[in-house]
Enzyme design. Sequence first.
Site, PDB file in Angstrom:
ATOM      1  N   GLY A 215     -41.008 -69.612  11.610  1.00 12.31           N
ATOM      2  CA  GLY A 215     -41.221 -68.625  10.560  1.00 12.31           C
ATOM      3  C   GLY A 215     -39.902 -68.067  10.071  1.00 12.31           C
ATOM      4  O   GLY A 215     -38.837 -68.658  10.281  1.00 12.31           O
ATOM      5  N   SER A 216     -39.970 -66.916   9.443  1.00 16.62           N
ATOM      6  CA  SER A 216     -38.777 -66.310   8.866  1.00 16.62           C
ATOM      7  C   SER A 216     -37.862 -65.756   9.949  1.00 16.62           C
ATOM      8  O   SER A 216     -38.292 -65.476  11.079  1.00 16.62           O
ATOM      9  CB  SER A 216     -39.176 -65.180   7.914  1.00 16.62           C
ATOM     10  OG  SER A 216     -39.694 -64.080   8.646  1.00 16.62           O
ATOM     11  N   GLY A 220     -38.786 -63.785  13.315  1.00 13.05           N
ATOM     12  CA  GLY A 220     -38.270 -64.341  14.559  1.00 13.05           C
ATOM     13  C   GLY A 220     -37.588 -63.305  15.420  1.00 13.05           C
ATOM     14  O   GLY A 220     -37.674 -63.346  16.656  1.00 13.05           O
ATOM     15  N   GLU A 237     -37.685 -71.455  15.524  1.00 10.74           N
ATOM     16  CA  GLU A 237     -37.246 -72.267  14.391  1.00 10.74           C
ATOM     17  C   GLU A 237     -37.409 -71.397  13.161  1.00 10.74           C
ATOM     18  O   GLU A 237     -38.526 -71.115  12.716  1.00 10.74           O
ATOM     19  CB  GLU A 237     -38.070 -73.548  14.299  1.00 10.74           C
ATOM     20  CG  GLU A 237     -37.463 -74.585  13.364  1.00 10.74           C
ATOM     21  CD  GLU A 237     -37.934 -74.424  11.935  1.00 10.74           C
ATOM     22  OE1 GLU A 237     -37.138 -73.920  11.106  1.00 10.74           O
ATOM     23  OE2 GLU A 237     -39.075 -74.788  11.642  1.00 10.74           O
TER      24      GLU A 237
END
Length: 467
Positions: A215-216, A220, A237
């Site tokens: 995600g963003s 994160g 990620e």
Amino acid sequence: MSSSLLNEADDPSFTSFHNIVSGKPRGSEKTSQTVNPATLEKLWVISVATEQDVEDAVTAAKNAFQTWKNTSFEERIELLKGWGDACRPHLKQFGEIIMKENGKPRAVSLKMPEENHTVNDRDYHVRYTPLGVVVAICAWNFPLGQPIMKALPALMAGNCCIIKTSPFTPYSGMKVVELAQGFLPPGVLQVLSGDDRLGPWLTHHSGVDKISFTGSTASGRKVAEAAARGLKRVTLELGGNDPAIICPDVDVDKIAPDLCFGAFWNTGQVCTAVKRIYIHQDIYTPMLDAMARAVHKWKVGMGTEDGAIFGPIQNEMQYQKVRRLFEEVKQKGYVAKVGGEVKETKGFFLEPTIIDNPPPSSLLVTEEQFGPIVPAIPWSSEEEVIQSANNSSMGLGASVWTKDFDRARRIAEQLEAGSVYINSYEKVSFRVPFGGHKDSGIGYECGPNALVPFCNMQVLHYNFKTP
């Protein structure tokens, strides 16, 4: 497993979707439904997971783990292959779901080795053991690929896995987990979809041992903070602001289509899509012209339209964010080589747009767009372009385009990015490690060591001297 799921094992319904807890569908009083981003028509109604669902799922996973971890690797592989075989006849239906929930157009073997070593008079043996309960939090841009990419290595390593689908694209992830129930013991693989509370419930839960998140960067950080409180293992990620460096020796007409496709495929909603295009000044104008010609040949439309290459932005929140970039272009007088206009449409459509040399401080350059608009920027020296490419808090992907492979490697090795592609846009493979530098993440997924992040390592030391 419930009788309803048993009855659907051979002919599953692709019009009903469930949270799965301990092998059974789980309903709730609160429901939700998403929309087709191309038509804004409402899709299927699903249950919103509750805090009790989370408790029950974690409990079921922990109970199942006691047996699953002792199942042989070979047996796990056979069960997972059975799941894959059961999914294969339904690839068309999965494609239809993804087209509706995500907007994508139609056109578009491992084992944990144990190691033996000898140091002087002492042997040591390295073995890998599963962590326990893994939570896989998936983004909306690849709603089927991400759950599979996270769940398979987790399960192969002997963990149990709870998949959290994106609330924007829950359907394909829910269905693929449902199909797994005919092969895996209850609690080994579960799926939950919910509202904004679901993620924190899972990441803060004391029974969770590992979080794999895509995600963003902002989200994160929240996941990392929650995991740190319980010292949970994490793989993150996150976002990318991926530069492409175009050297002066390239064949302009040959690479322009690939370069543009690397920027705009999946409507630019790819973490490693080309997001900043640095073109050597000697070929800057002809390259822009070639890129414009390539983009003009492609069609934007609904997934059902013949010839459509690019679809809509997946959700309204992202659409409004990307639209603000288009507004910045208009307000500040930036020049669009191709595209640039926001047309009023029924769905969340924006046309592929290349902006000619915006200022380095513009949002278009400094932020990840995650949509079909990118800047093109001229450069003159390697030192200059490498510095510009690295001038970002993110470091996920990059690409270098040149006929000179020595030059390509020289530039690539100076780029602060987890993956650098030579003469190609990003092409993620399950067989190749994937992860980011800086704010683009922690840890790696995929590749020959894909199972390692889902394991504890244990070292047994043998001293052969007589006590």
